[in-house]
Write an enzyme that holds these catalytic residues in place. Structure first.
Site, PDB file in Angstrom:
ATOM      1  N   LYS A   1       9.115   3.412  73.304  1.00  0.00           N
ATOM      2  CA  LYS A   1       9.585   2.736  74.083  1.00  0.00           C
ATOM      3  C   LYS A   1      10.995   3.514  74.576  1.00  0.00           C
ATOM      4  CE  LYS A   1      11.878   2.160  68.366  1.00  0.00           C
ATOM      5  NZ  LYS A   1      13.232   2.383  67.358  1.00  0.00           N
TER       6      LYS A   1
ATOM      7  N   GLY B   1      18.308  -1.513  71.327  1.00  0.00           N
ATOM      8  CA  GLY B   1      18.319  -2.453  70.682  1.00  0.00           C
ATOM      9  C   GLY B   1      16.838  -4.114  71.229  1.00  0.00           C
ATOM     10  N   GLY B   2      16.314  -3.779  71.216  1.00  0.00           N
ATOM     11  CA  GLY B   2      15.330  -3.867  71.142  1.00  0.00           C
ATOM     12  C   GLY B   2      14.478  -4.491  72.165  1.00  0.00           C
TER      13      GLY B   2
ATOM     14  N   GLU C   1       7.179   6.566  68.409  1.00  0.00           N
ATOM     15  CA  GLU C   1       7.345   6.874  67.100  1.00  0.00           C
ATOM     16  C   GLU C   1       6.525   6.117  66.058  1.00  0.00           C
ATOM     17  OE1 GLU C   1      12.131   6.556  66.706  1.00  0.00           O
ATOM     18  OE2 GLU C   1      11.642   5.067  66.290  1.00  0.00           O
TER      19      GLU C   1
ATOM     20  N   LYS D   1      21.017 -11.142  65.643  1.00  0.00           N
ATOM     21  CA  LYS D   1      21.214 -10.959  64.709  1.00  0.00           C
ATOM     22  C   LYS D   1      21.828 -12.332  63.964  1.00  0.00           C
ATOM     23  CE  LYS D   1      22.783  -6.021  64.157  1.00  0.00           C
ATOM     24  NZ  LYS D   1      23.626  -5.578  64.510  1.00  0.00           N
TER      25      LYS D   1
ATOM     26  N   ASN E   1      25.373   2.598  68.146  1.00  0.00           N
ATOM     27  CA  ASN E   1      26.319   1.825  69.124  1.00  0.00           C
ATOM     28  C   ASN E   1      27.560   1.900  69.286  1.00  0.00           C
ATOM     29  OD1 ASN E   1      23.683  -0.248  69.374  1.00  0.00           O
ATOM     30  ND2 ASN E   1      24.493  -0.881  67.329  1.00  0.00           N
TER      31      ASN E   1
ATOM     32  N   ARG F   1      30.444   0.747  70.215  1.00  0.00           N
ATOM     33  CA  ARG F   1      31.877   0.089  70.447  1.00  0.00           C
ATOM     34  C   ARG F   1      31.816  -0.631  69.316  1.00  0.00           C
ATOM     35  NH1 ARG F   1      27.631  -3.438  69.283  1.00  0.00           N
ATOM     36  NH2 ARG F   1      25.705  -3.263  70.421  1.00  0.00           N
TER      37      ARG F   1
ATOM     38  N   ARG G   1      26.681 -16.187  62.164  1.00  0.00           N
ATOM     39  CA  ARG G   1      27.289 -16.554  63.310  1.00  0.00           C
ATOM     40  C   ARG G   1      26.583 -18.167  63.222  1.00  0.00           C
ATOM     41  NH1 ARG G   1      25.131 -11.408  67.397  1.00  0.00           N
ATOM     42  NH2 ARG G   1      25.640  -9.667  65.648  1.00  0.00           N
TER      43      ARG G   1
END
Ligand code: MV4
Length: 451
Positions: free
Chosen positions: A158, A164-165, A200, A237, A290, A292, A338
């Protein structure tokens, strides 16, 4: 309390913030691009200031224009919403220097959690479980090889500046490691200007469970339980729910306690989300924080009755949290779908004008949207056009309510993901609750659209 808040965002979240402000007696200014001249945010806010052309880099991401907009309209605070500058520590810092309160955490907290490797080390210091991996960034190729053989394959590389991917790669065997390392480093350097990588153990088939937290400037911190966000495609998502069907009370207690421990360790204030991976044996690991408000915050608001946006504003103004942990209870079950302006088969964006629109309503249904009949979807921004949120006493009641609500969703002129969402809500796989981050991939494989 603030007298006037600049909304440094657009779409449904801009309306969500304007609504909270209106109920609090705070005036609002919509900062908007020319592509959003005809937006509801511009109409609903007390004032509007154009900050540039459609491209986000020339408007919603342009710090100098946003600060000017706040200055000329005499705003004493800025709400960044989600996306855009919401996790930009530099923006928060400039706001502070200009005596405009950034409605969010400190720039220091944003920087700490923005670096995913530092965030991981901070979680360790706060006694929050993390996936076995490298302590800090990987310095040498030889270290990477040794670490990987210690923790065992598969491993995941990573980028520290990712999240966030973005900037990740799974490595299944030693033969692939050094090449993968080079590739991820190069990608990270190009995308983030920071080649730092950490490693990881790769957790297969995890669930994505995140804990909502809120802290104030007086050292108080509470959690608002968890959300299950396992239904994702390419790190976007599609469906979120609260509570998570994967947690019993004991696991929920341990996960929320871990989240609070991290919040207290860094003296965090404002709203925040602690993301965990939950493996198939019920073990959980810190993934990211996150700093926010999240797109999926309504499901938490539904089950707790806490207004997360109002609370954020109160906290930024220096008020104490309006409630203590013992006052927060959760009731029932909430699901958010969504709705994106996308082809439900190819997921390609569908831009154009909404010719006809009928939105769902009725008991236990909340629609967060900023579109209307006749609205032209701009090409510049993400494809979210509405969040359909339901609340019912139980998960199955919420599924029935969501099917009913999505059935009422009528839009003509553009394609939306409603048909896919309806198929998922009608599926045995979703109803069973046996979901993981692999759900969508498997679902699309097993449920090709009937042609
Ligand atoms: C992982 C993982 C498995 N093991 N880390 C994806 C987004 C970013 N927050 C981290 N991500 C992952 N980290 C370890 N050690 C799997 C993912 C992951 C994922 C996580 C949550 C939801 C969807 C996902 C899809 C693919 C990979």
């Amino acid at each position: 309390m603030f007298k006037k808040i600049l909304i440094a965002n657009r779409g449904e979240i801009a309306l969500r913030i304007i609504r909270a402000c209106k109920e609090m007696g705070i005036r609002t200014v919509a900062a908007h691009s020319t592509a959003d001249n005809d937006s509801l945010a511009v109409r609903m806010a007390d004032q509007a200031v154009c900050i540039g052309p459609g491209e986000a880099t020339k408007s919603y991401l342009k710090i100098s224009s946003l600060i000017s907009a706040a200055e000329v309209t005499n705003c004493d605070a800025v709400h960044p919403g989600y996306g855009f500058l919401s996790e930009n520590a530099g923006f928060a810092e400039v706001c502070g220097e200009c005596n405009i309160t950034f409605i969010g955490p400190t720039p220091e907290a944003m920087r700490l959690m923005g670096n995913k490797s530092v965030a991981r080390d901070t979680a360790v210091k706060a006694s929050v479980p993390v996936v076995p991996g490298s302590d800090g960034p990987l310095e040498k190729d030889a270290d990477a090889v040794r670490f990987a053989s210690e923790i065992g394959y598969p491993v995941i590389l990573k980028a520290s500046a990712g999240g966030g991917g973005r900037g990740m790669r799974i490595v299944n065997e030693e033969a692939d490691l050094l090449n993968a390392l080079k590739v991820v480093q190069a990608e990270a350097g190009a995308a983030f200007g920071d080649k730092t990588i950490y490693m990881e153990k790769y957790v297969t088939n995890p669930r994505h469970v995140e804990v909502q937290i809120m802290g104030d400037k007086h050292g108080n911190a509470v959690h608002l339980f968890e959300r299950d966000c396992s239904i994702q495609r390419r790190h976007q998502k599609l469906i979120e729910e609260a509570p998570s069907g994967a947690l019993d009370q004991a696991l929920r207690d341990r996960m929320t306690t871990a989240a609070i421990s991290l919040v207290k360790h860094i003296n965090y204030y404002s709203a925040g989300t602690i993301e965990f991976l939950l493996d198939e044996n019920g073990k959980f690991y810190f993934m990211e924080m996150n700093t926010r408000v999240q797109v999926e915050h309504p499901v938490t608001e539904m089950i707790t009755d806490v207004d997360i946006i109002k609370e954020q504003i109160n906290i930024a103004a220096g008020h104490k949290l309006s409630f203590a942990q013992k006052d927060v209870t959760m009731y029932g079950h909430s699901i958010e779908c969504r709705v994106n302006a996308e082809d439900p088969d190819t997921f390609l964006p569908s831009v154009g004008t909404i010719k006809e629109l009928h939105l769902p309503g009725g008991p236990g249904v909340r629609i967060d949207t900023a579109v209307y009949q006749g609205y032209k979807i701009p090409q510049y921004y993400d494809s979210l056009i509405a969040k359909v949120v339901v609340h019912s006493p139980t998960r199955i009641d919420s599924i029935h309510r969501m099917r009913r609500a999505l059935g009422e969703f009528h839009v003509d002129g553009i394609k939306t993901t409603v048909p896919l969402l309806l198929r998922i809500m009608g599926s045995e796989e979703f109803v069973s609750g046996k979901i993981s981050t692999r759900f969508i991939e498997d679902f699309l494989k097993n449920n090709a659209t009937p042609q």
